[in-house]
Enzyme design. Structure first.
Site, PDB file in Angstrom:
ATOM      1  N   CYS A 100       2.671   4.640   2.416  1.00  0.00           N
ATOM      2  CA  CYS A 100       1.320   4.070   2.309  1.00  0.00           C
ATOM      3  C   CYS A 100       1.038   3.550   0.908  1.00  0.00           C
ATOM      4  CB  CYS A 100       0.281   5.112   2.703  1.00  0.00           C
ATOM      5  SG  CYS A 100       0.239   6.578   1.647  1.00  0.00           S
TER       6      CYS A 100
ATOM      7  N   HIS B  74      -3.435  10.059   1.445  1.00  0.00           N
ATOM      8  CA  HIS B  74      -3.125   8.739   2.005  1.00  0.00           C
ATOM      9  C   HIS B  74      -3.756   7.647   1.154  1.00  0.00           C
ATOM     10  CE1 HIS B  74      -1.991   5.834   5.002  1.00  0.00           C
ATOM     11  NE2 HIS B  74      -3.238   5.512   5.301  1.00  0.00           N
TER      12      HIS B  74
ATOM     13  N   ASN C 181      -6.113  -0.488   6.379  1.00  0.00           N
ATOM     14  CA  ASN C 181      -5.095   0.546   6.503  1.00  0.00           C
ATOM     15  C   ASN C 181      -3.725  -0.082   6.775  1.00  0.00           C
ATOM     16  OD1 ASN C 181      -4.054   3.106   6.558  1.00  0.00           O
ATOM     17  ND2 ASN C 181      -5.155   3.777   8.380  1.00  0.00           N
TER      18      ASN C 181
END
Length: 472
Positions: A97, A391, A413
């Site tokens: 991520c 994250h 995202n």
């Protein structure tokens, strides 16, 4: 047969409780039969509680804790200020991520400046070098600590963390500065880049093997020059392993922007990864950006550096300024209003309604479900290891009310376009306060008083501080 076994277990438990042989020393902190009896006698569920218990025995507590009142509200997707973006990336079953987020910040800038209908950088290209650099960092760390005992805290940390697929913004900054970037078509994702766990486990095992060999060679009398020669051969093996599962990174490629119908707008030209970065990105992440942290467990208005928390041996340790939330929000709003996305990290798993793509502390009501209160604040959750950044995503939108205060935020995202709300997550400002941790902002949006903090010598924190483990 199953019922007979259960009856037998029950009889054995009853016998143990009555003998007290394993429950001695209550005064020293153990649980004895008397205390268990007190617990049992104090538990007197009502009829409604018994009915709820029956449901809880066969159903997820997360499902039962859903706030139906909150879920019934229409999802508000309006934002007063947003940065345009085209396309949602997907890290699939990997912990990259941090890399997707950093590259997405650059991607938004390139799409806007080059007037592209869509574009994506090759994540596996930079990830290849991330894993090679982390391997070198580990092996060099073993050489540097070779005189320390095997149970030294730093040596233990090195062997516990030879490398991972997680990372930080500082890693993105150092990697793109050293290796440049390439378009996705120049180096495509592979099965192992999308599913990192299996190969990551194999590579870590090999690195630990190399680490022991280096320590044993040192104990046998080999000098540093010889150990460095061994490390060079080891890194050659690592390169071969990486190339086998991720492919060989390109040194040159051709590229040109295309129209919406797929036709080239100009003649394709040859680039190196560095020349492509310089021409089409040109962001100096290393010098022109500041990492901001909201960590109420440590003093605000101070800078902190994380020992050994870097991706490249000659690169930069993680450095940040710890600030109150309101100061961070001001910079975030200024960046969004100027159409500049930001690297953002948080504790994404807390109170996430993944189906709606909503992060809201009112999504789940565990207090009503269990009849108990949860009273820890953000500082207490951090120091008890209950919460921390897990994250990274790209902050792109804010909704500001008539008083100039943020009501909600939106992040792009990297879980694919079908996840959340069209590939994004929407968070209430209350959730932002409780579970947002880090934001990386261009210095042009950072007040002088914040930049001044960076002139002071930072407080060094150990690599094993749990607040600063690599992002997944």
């Amino acid at each position: 047969m199953k019922n007979n076994k259960l009856k037998l277990i029950g009889c054995l438990l009853a016998a143990l409780l009555t003998t007290g042989s394993i429950y001695a020393q209550k005064e020293n902190g153990s649980i004895d039969a008397e205390l268990l009896k007190e617990f049992a006698e104090s538990y007197k569920p009502t009829g409604a509680e018994k009915a709820l218990r029956n449901v809880m025995l066969t159903t997820s507590v997360k499902t039962l804790a859903v706030s139906q009142e909150n879920k019934a509200k229409e999802l508000n997707t309006y934002f007063s200020n947003t940065v345009n973006s085209k396309g949602i990336t997907d890290q699939e079953s990997s912990g990259r991520c941090w890399l997707f987020t950093g590259l997405n910040v650059m991607r938004a800038k390139m799409i806007a400046e080059q007037k592209l209908n869509g574009f994506e950088f090759s994540q596996v290209y930079n990830f290849f070098f991330d894993q090679l650099e982390k391997s070198n960092l580990f092996l060099q760390g073993i050489i540097d600590t070779r005189k320390k005992p095997i149970d030294d805290r730093m040596v233990e940390w090195l062997f516990n963390h030879p490398l991972s697929d997680g990372g930080t913004f500082t890693g993105v900054a150092d990697l793109v500065a050293k290796y440049g970037v390439v378009p996705k078509e120049a180096m495509r994702e592979t099965f192992s880049s999308n599913n990192t766990s299996a190969f990551n486990s194999v590579l870590k095992r090999k690195l630990r093997e190399f680490g022991i060999q280096l320590r044993e060679a040192s104990e046998a009398g080999k000098k540093e020059k010889e150990l460095m020669s061994m490390k060079k051969e080891m890194l050659g093996t690592v390169y071969k392993m990486l190339a086998s599962v991720y492919g060989v990174p390109p040194t040159t490629f051709t590229w040109a922007p295309k129209d919406s119908d797929g036709k080239y707008r100009e003649k394709p030209q040859e680039y190196t990864p560095k020349s492509f970065y310089d021409k089409f990105v040109g962001i100096d992440f290393q010098n022109n950006f500041v990492m901001l942290m909201n960590d109420p467990s440590r003093p605000y208005w101070k800078s902190y550096e994380i020992q050994y928390d870097r991706h490249v041996h000659e690169g930069h340790n993680w450095l940040y300024v710890n600030l109150p939330l309101e100061d961070i929000k001001e910079m975030a709003i200024a960046s969004i209003k100027d159409s500049v996305m930001m690297y953002f990290s948080c504790d994404v798993g807390k109170f996430l309604d993944s189906g709606r793509g909503l992060l809201d502390i009112k999504n789940y009501d565990y207090e009503s479900l269990f009849g108990v209160e949860f009273t820890m604040d953000k500082r207490q959750r951090i120091i008890t290891r209950d919460s921390g950044s897990s994250h990274a995503m790209t902050l792109k939108s804010v909704d500001i009310d008539e008083n100039g205060k943020p009501v909600k935020w939106q992040v792009e995202n990297s879980w694919g376009a079908s996840s959340g709300y069209k590939g994004t997550l929407i968070m209430t400002d209350e959730w932002f306060d409780e579970y947002m941790f880090r934001l990386v902002v261009d210095k042009k949006y950072v007040p002088a008083k914040v930049l001044k903090v960076l002139e002071e010598k930072p407080t060094m924190l150990p690599a094993w501080d749990p607040m600063f483990m690599m992002e997944e």
